[in-house]
Write a protein that holds these residues in place. Structure first.
Motif, PDB file in Angstrom:
ATOM      1  N   LEU A 175       0.828  -1.195   0.000  1.00 35.49           N
ATOM      2  CA  LEU A 175       0.000   0.000   0.000  1.00 35.49           C
ATOM      3  C   LEU A 175       0.870   1.257   0.000  1.00 35.49           C
ATOM      4  CD1 LEU A 175      -2.746  -0.957   2.612  1.00 35.49           C
ATOM      5  CD2 LEU A 175      -3.155  -0.364   0.220  1.00 35.49           C
ATOM      6  N   PRO A 176       0.405   2.325  -0.640  1.00 31.21           N
ATOM      7  CA  PRO A 176       1.163   3.584  -0.600  1.00 31.21           C
ATOM      8  C   PRO A 176       1.007   4.259   0.760  1.00 31.21           C
ATOM      9  CG  PRO A 176      -0.922   3.908  -1.725  1.00 31.21           C
ATOM     10  CD  PRO A 176      -0.830   2.440  -1.425  1.00 31.21           C
ATOM     11  N   ALA A 177       1.829   5.271   0.993  1.00 28.76           N
ATOM     12  CA  ALA A 177       1.733   6.027   2.241  1.00 28.76           C
ATOM     13  C   ALA A 177       0.419   6.792   2.288  1.00 28.76           C
ATOM     14  CB  ALA A 177       2.914   6.994   2.350  1.00 28.76           C
ATOM     15  N   VAL A 178      -0.033   7.088   3.506  1.00 26.77           N
ATOM     16  CA  VAL A 178      -1.287   7.812   3.705  1.00 26.77           C
ATOM     17  C   VAL A 178      -1.086   9.289   3.407  1.00 26.77           C
ATOM     18  CG1 VAL A 178      -2.989   8.547   5.423  1.00 26.77           C
ATOM     19  CG2 VAL A 178      -2.152   6.174   5.400  1.00 26.77           C
ATOM     20  N   THR A 179      -2.028   9.863   2.683  1.00 22.92           N
ATOM     21  CA  THR A 179      -2.064  11.302   2.446  1.00 22.92           C
ATOM     22  C   THR A 179      -3.141  11.900   3.343  1.00 22.92           C
ATOM     23  OG1 THR A 179      -1.375  11.060   0.154  1.00 22.92           O
ATOM     24  CG2 THR A 179      -2.479  13.121   0.756  1.00 22.92           C
ATOM     25  N   ILE A 180      -2.787  12.829   4.196  1.00 22.42           N
ATOM     26  CA  ILE A 180      -3.757  13.426   5.121  1.00 22.42           C
ATOM     27  C   ILE A 180      -4.616  14.438   4.381  1.00 22.42           C
ATOM     28  CG2 ILE A 180      -4.079  14.743   7.240  1.00 22.42           C
ATOM     29  CD1 ILE A 180      -2.970  11.931   7.630  1.00 22.42           C
ATOM     30  N   ASP A 181      -5.919  14.242   4.452  1.00 19.97           N
ATOM     31  CA  ASP A 181      -6.860  15.161   3.819  1.00 19.97           C
ATOM     32  C   ASP A 181      -8.114  15.197   4.672  1.00 19.97           C
ATOM     33  OD1 ASP A 181      -8.119  15.624   0.421  1.00 19.97           O
ATOM     34  OD2 ASP A 181      -8.605  16.641   2.288  1.00 19.97           O
ATOM     35  N   GLU A 182      -8.242  16.215   5.512  1.00 15.95           N
ATOM     36  CA  GLU A 182      -9.364  16.289   6.438  1.00 15.95           C
ATOM     37  C   GLU A 182     -10.672  16.644   5.745  1.00 15.95           C
ATOM     38  OE1 GLU A 182      -8.267  18.986   9.489  1.00 15.95           O
ATOM     39  OE2 GLU A 182      -6.687  17.698  10.303  1.00 15.95           O
ATOM     40  N   GLY A 183     -10.628  16.973   4.458  1.00 17.14           N
ATOM     41  CA  GLY A 183     -11.840  17.358   3.768  1.00 17.14           C
ATOM     42  C   GLY A 183     -12.637  16.182   3.205  1.00 17.14           C
ATOM     43  N   VAL A 184     -12.100  14.962   3.365  1.00 14.27           N
ATOM     44  CA  VAL A 184     -12.776  13.793   2.812  1.00 14.27           C
ATOM     45  C   VAL A 184     -13.991  13.434   3.656  1.00 14.27           C
ATOM     46  CG1 VAL A 184     -12.550  11.349   2.290  1.00 14.27           C
ATOM     47  CG2 VAL A 184     -10.678  12.905   1.779  1.00 14.27           C
ATOM     48  N   LEU A 185     -15.109  13.206   3.002  1.00 17.40           N
ATOM     49  CA  LEU A 185     -16.355  12.883   3.701  1.00 17.40           C
ATOM     50  C   LEU A 185     -16.491  11.379   3.869  1.00 17.40           C
ATOM     51  CD1 LEU A 185     -19.169  13.820   4.789  1.00 17.40           C
ATOM     52  CD2 LEU A 185     -20.032  13.430   2.472  1.00 17.40           C
ATOM     53  N   PRO A 186     -16.671  10.878   5.114  1.00 13.80           N
ATOM     54  CA  PRO A 186     -16.926   9.446   5.297  1.00 13.80           C
ATOM     55  C   PRO A 186     -18.304   9.097   4.754  1.00 13.80           C
ATOM     56  CG  PRO A 186     -17.222  10.609   7.367  1.00 13.80           C
ATOM     57  CD  PRO A 186     -16.673  11.611   6.397  1.00 13.80           C
ATOM     58  N   ILE A 187     -18.437   7.931   4.151  1.00 11.37           N
ATOM     59  CA  ILE A 187     -19.712   7.556   3.549  1.00 11.37           C
ATOM     60  C   ILE A 187     -20.395   6.410   4.283  1.00 11.37           C
ATOM     61  CG2 ILE A 187     -18.990   8.365   1.279  1.00 11.37           C
ATOM     62  CD1 ILE A 187     -18.478   5.504   0.467  1.00 11.37           C
ATOM     63  N   GLY A 188     -19.763   5.900   5.353  1.00 11.72           N
ATOM     64  CA  GLY A 188     -20.339   4.779   6.079  1.00 11.72           C
ATOM     65  C   GLY A 188     -21.710   5.065   6.653  1.00 11.72           C
ATOM     66  N   GLY A 189     -21.975   6.313   7.037  1.00 10.98           N
ATOM     67  CA  GLY A 189     -23.244   6.658   7.651  1.00 10.98           C
ATOM     68  C   GLY A 189     -24.307   7.106   6.673  1.00 10.98           C
ATOM     69  N   LEU A 190     -23.987   7.181   5.393  1.00 13.35           N
ATOM     70  CA  LEU A 190     -24.967   7.619   4.404  1.00 13.35           C
ATOM     71  C   LEU A 190     -25.975   6.510   4.131  1.00 13.35           C
ATOM     72  CD1 LEU A 190     -22.664   9.547   1.900  1.00 13.35           C
ATOM     73  CD2 LEU A 190     -23.964  10.433   3.844  1.00 13.35           C
ATOM     74  N   SER A 191     -27.201   6.880   3.815  1.00  8.64           N
ATOM     75  CA  SER A 191     -28.277   5.891   3.737  1.00  8.64           C
ATOM     76  C   SER A 191     -28.736   5.553   2.336  1.00  8.64           C
ATOM     77  CB  SER A 191     -29.492   6.370   4.555  1.00  8.64           C
ATOM     78  OG  SER A 191     -29.965   7.603   4.049  1.00  8.64           O
ATOM     79  N   THR A 192     -28.401   6.334   1.333  1.00 10.76           N
ATOM     80  CA  THR A 192     -28.857   6.014  -0.020  1.00 10.76           C
ATOM     81  C   THR A 192     -27.673   5.944  -0.973  1.00 10.76           C
ATOM     82  OG1 THR A 192     -29.168   8.268  -0.858  1.00 10.76           O
ATOM     83  CG2 THR A 192     -30.962   7.311   0.464  1.00 10.76           C
ATOM     84  N   ALA A 193     -27.832   5.142  -2.030  1.00 11.56           N
ATOM     85  CA  ALA A 193     -26.793   5.016  -3.039  1.00 11.56           C
ATOM     86  C   ALA A 193     -26.534   6.360  -3.716  1.00 11.56           C
ATOM     87  CB  ALA A 193     -27.189   3.968  -4.070  1.00 11.56           C
TER      88      ALA A 193
END
Length: 241
Positions: free
Chosen positions: A102-120
């Protein structure tokens, strides 16, 4: 008389079997997952547990939701299941060449998590997919079997929900599945598939473990996070611009 008794015995067993088959209730575990008999678990232990016959009620006129009320049963992760899934995935990758780290992690706090979203549709829009296609998404487990090579579900992954569309100007897939392997192993599997498809890849880790990959009009997003029973939840989103 013995023949009659024998026939009555089998008739009774047949009635009992039919009666048990008609009972479609399933026990619910304390963590909200669906209980399942070990024999059923073994029967479902295929590389990809997708059955178009399990597609849910026709919801063509409803919002395409990523729910868990019609999902395949959730099994608790075990060390054996994790090792088996990891080994099968690595053998599959090795069949196509060496496995990249795996490549190194790039920190980006602007990314939105999608685990809690309810629709496709929400998921597609959250990762920057084509919003014009969200109203055309269709739901059904069969969509997981129609993923392109770069976005295949990991071996022994348990597909929970899937949606997609193939129409003029709209090629989209959204798949949510569970796996017993570590998050890093799941990301490495999807990373290697993306590398072999010559996609440009970025790895993020805040607040969810994420891979973002693209090449030309191909776009592929992987979100990974812990789930109930020691499993890991993996969301795959693929689209073509």
């Amino acid at each position: 008389m013995r023949v009659l008794s024998f026939n009555l015995m089998w008739l009774t067993l047949a009635v009992l079997a039919l009666s048990s088959c008609s009972d479609d209730t399933q026990p619910i575990n304390a963590d909200g997952t669906i209980g399942v008999d070990p024999l059923v678990a073994r029967a479902l232990n295929d590389p990809l547990m997708v059955d178009p016959d399990l597609a849910y009620r026709n919801e063509a006129n409803a919002a395409i939701t990523i729910r868990h009320d019609h999902a395949l049963p959730t099994f608790a992760a075990t060390t054996e299941a994790s090792q088996r899934a990891r080994e099968v995935a690595r053998l599959e990758l090795l069949d196509g060449g060496s496995i990249s780290n795996l490549p190194a992690v790039t920190i980006d706090e602007g990314v939105l998590p999608i685990g809690g979203l309810s629709t496709a549709g929400e998921i597609v829009e959250a990762v920057g997919g084509p919003g014009r296609c969200t109203d055309r998404l269709g739901e059904g487990l069969a969509w997981a079997a129609r993923m392109p090579e770069v976005a295949q579900v990991m071996p022994h992954g348990m597909v929970q929900q899937a949606a997609g569309v193939d129409a003029e100007g709209c090629t989209v897939r959204v798949v949510r599945y569970l796996t017993p392997v570590a998050i890093e192993d799941a990301l490495q599997y999807h990373f290697n598939r993306a590398v072999r498809a010559r996609l440009s890849i970025t790895r993020l880790d805040d607040p969810e473990a994420i891979l973002q990959a693209s090449r030309g009009d191909m776009n592929f997003i992987v979100h990974a996070r812990p789930a109930a029973g020691g499993m890991k939840a993996i969301d795959l989103v693929y689209w073509e611009d």
